[in-house]
Design a protein around this motif. Structure first.
Motif, mmCIF file in Angstrom:
data_model
loop_
_atom_site.group_PDB
_atom_site.id
_atom_site.type_symbol
_atom_site.label_atom_id
_atom_site.label_comp_id
_atom_site.label_asym_id
_atom_site.label_seq_id
_atom_site.Cartn_x
_atom_site.Cartn_y
_atom_site.Cartn_z
ATOM 1 N N GLY A 164 0.853 -1.281 -0.053
ATOM 2 C CA GLY A 164 -0.040 -0.221 0.157
ATOM 3 C C GLY A 164 0.710 1.205 -0.084
ATOM 4 N N GLY A 165 2.033 1.175 0.296
ATOM 5 C CA GLY A 165 2.801 2.398 0.323
ATOM 6 C C GLY A 165 4.052 2.169 1.170
ATOM 7 N N LEU A 166 4.526 3.366 1.882
ATOM 8 C CA LEU A 166 5.917 3.270 2.485
ATOM 9 C C LEU A 166 5.888 3.734 3.922
ATOM 10 C CD1 LEU A 166 7.753 5.384 -0.210
ATOM 11 C CD2 LEU A 166 7.573 2.853 -0.132
ATOM 12 N N MET A 167 6.789 3.300 4.855
ATOM 13 C CA MET A 167 6.733 3.848 6.345
ATOM 14 C C MET A 167 8.186 4.123 6.722
ATOM 15 S SD MET A 167 7.865 2.763 9.402
ATOM 16 C CE MET A 167 7.750 0.965 10.232
ATOM 17 N N THR A 168 8.245 5.067 7.760
ATOM 18 C CA THR A 168 9.661 5.447 7.958
ATOM 19 C C THR A 168 9.639 5.997 9.490
ATOM 20 O OG1 THR A 168 11.851 6.520 7.439
ATOM 21 C CG2 THR A 168 9.742 7.971 7.527
ATOM 22 N N LEU A 169 10.555 5.810 9.920
ATOM 23 C CA LEU A 169 10.923 6.579 11.434
ATOM 24 C C LEU A 169 11.888 7.682 11.299
ATOM 25 C CD1 LEU A 169 11.747 3.125 13.374
ATOM 26 C CD2 LEU A 169 9.436 4.358 13.688
ATOM 27 N N ALA A 170 11.463 9.089 11.573
ATOM 28 C CA ALA A 170 12.232 9.981 11.407
ATOM 29 C C ALA A 170 13.451 10.049 12.607
ATOM 30 C CB ALA A 170 11.484 11.390 11.536
ATOM 31 N N ILE A 171 14.397 10.662 12.315
ATOM 32 C CA ILE A 171 15.364 11.064 13.241
ATOM 33 C C ILE A 171 14.932 11.498 14.595
ATOM 34 C CG2 ILE A 171 16.199 13.217 12.463
ATOM 35 C CD1 ILE A 171 18.984 12.510 12.876
ATOM 36 N N PHE A 172 15.378 11.038 15.643
ATOM 37 C CA PHE A 172 14.968 11.825 16.931
ATOM 38 C C PHE A 172 15.809 12.822 17.409
ATOM 39 C CE2 PHE A 172 14.761 12.020 21.726
ATOM 40 C CZ PHE A 172 13.734 12.050 21.964
ATOM 41 N N SER A 173 15.299 14.017 17.346
ATOM 42 C CA SER A 173 15.787 15.258 17.126
ATOM 43 C C SER A 173 15.085 16.418 17.705
ATOM 44 C CB SER A 173 16.493 15.563 15.843
ATOM 45 O OG SER A 173 16.988 16.853 15.867
ATOM 46 N N ALA A 174 15.567 17.574 18.262
ATOM 47 C CA ALA A 174 14.889 18.550 18.642
ATOM 48 C C ALA A 174 14.683 19.638 17.539
ATOM 49 C CB ALA A 174 15.571 19.434 19.774
#
Length: 252
Positions: A164-174
């Motif tokens: 169905g598509g794509l998934m990601t986890l972003a960088i953990f950052s302020a």
């Protein structure tokens, strides 16, 4: 806390999250119904999840297959669908094929093959999203951005997987711009797939954004946001163990 009181608290938190989602959609000029909420219930005990269903939840996401399976069995009397959002080893494909409605972390053809075999046996299909490592961090799973198109071209060989598509986890950052960059990259990969990927796969979904960054993700095009602590509250020490009331769960 009684189940009724728990349900009231969860309903208030859900309303607050949905209000924030709607506000992010308005800022981005998007319709609120263009983004789906997937509540992440990892480490949350079954008793609280029953209250969450009472508050209106009908789908839950889990990182670990064993935890999801035990909870699904304990809550089999309720109309709940389960999504696996964490890394999957091939030896767990059998369990996922039996009970999950979605798997959001596909990043290996070996896992695709294992799922396809088990889904054939179960006579089921499974919604899947391809996980992409947009942050470049070695600690995160997912395909490198440059490998996604080639990987996607192999997926029509697995008809039981409904990609169905794509998934990601972003960088953990302020730094919000660094976080935003991960989401923009995923969106750009989807555009590349629409040009160069298999035409039989639409790649509509972008699953990105969690409790700390889902508003940015919505502004950058997320169609699914995975929110846990903003709904269920901070995890406690006891939550690190398996969940009271689940038959077969290991003791703390």
């Amino acid at each position: 806390m009684t189940e009724a009181a728990e349900a009231t608290l969860l309903a208030q938190r859900l309303a607050a999250v949905r209000e924030r989602m709607d506000a992010a959609c308005r800022r981005a000029g998007r319709a609120p119904d263009s983004v789906r909420l997937l509540p992440i219930s990892k480490t949350v005990p079954v008793e609280r999840l029953r209250a969450a269903v009472g508050a209106g939840l009908s789908c839950l996401g889990e990182n670990k297959v064993q935890e999801a399976r035990l909870k699904a069995e304990a809550m089999s009397d309720l109309p709940v669908s389960w999504s696996i959002v964490g890394h999957l080893q091939t030896n767990k494909a059998k369990e996922v094929a039996r009970f999950a409605s979605a798997f959001q972390a596909l990043d290996s053809l070996r896992v695709a093959e294992a799922l396809e075999r088990r889904l054939e046996i179960e006579d089921r299909t499974l919604e899947v999203l391809v996980q992409v490592n947009t942050s470049g961090e070695a600690s995160k799973f997912g395909l490198a951005p440059e490998d996604v198109v080639g990987f996607a071209r192999e997926l029509p060989a697995f008809p039981r997987l409904r990609v169905g598509g794509l998934m990601t986890l972003a960088i953990f950052s302020a730094d919000a711009e660094r976080v935003r960059g991960c989401f923009r990259l995923l969106r750009s990969i989807r555009e590349r797939l629409r040009q160069d990927g298999p035409q039989e796969i639409a790649f509509e979904a972008l699953s990105m954004g969690m409790s700390g960054d889902f508003e940015i993700a919505i502004e950058e095009g997320a169609t699914i946001v995975r929110v846990g602590q903003a709904i269920f509250g901070p995890r406690t020490t006891s939550d690190a163990y398996y969940w009271p009331g689940v038959a077969g769960a290991p003791a703390p």
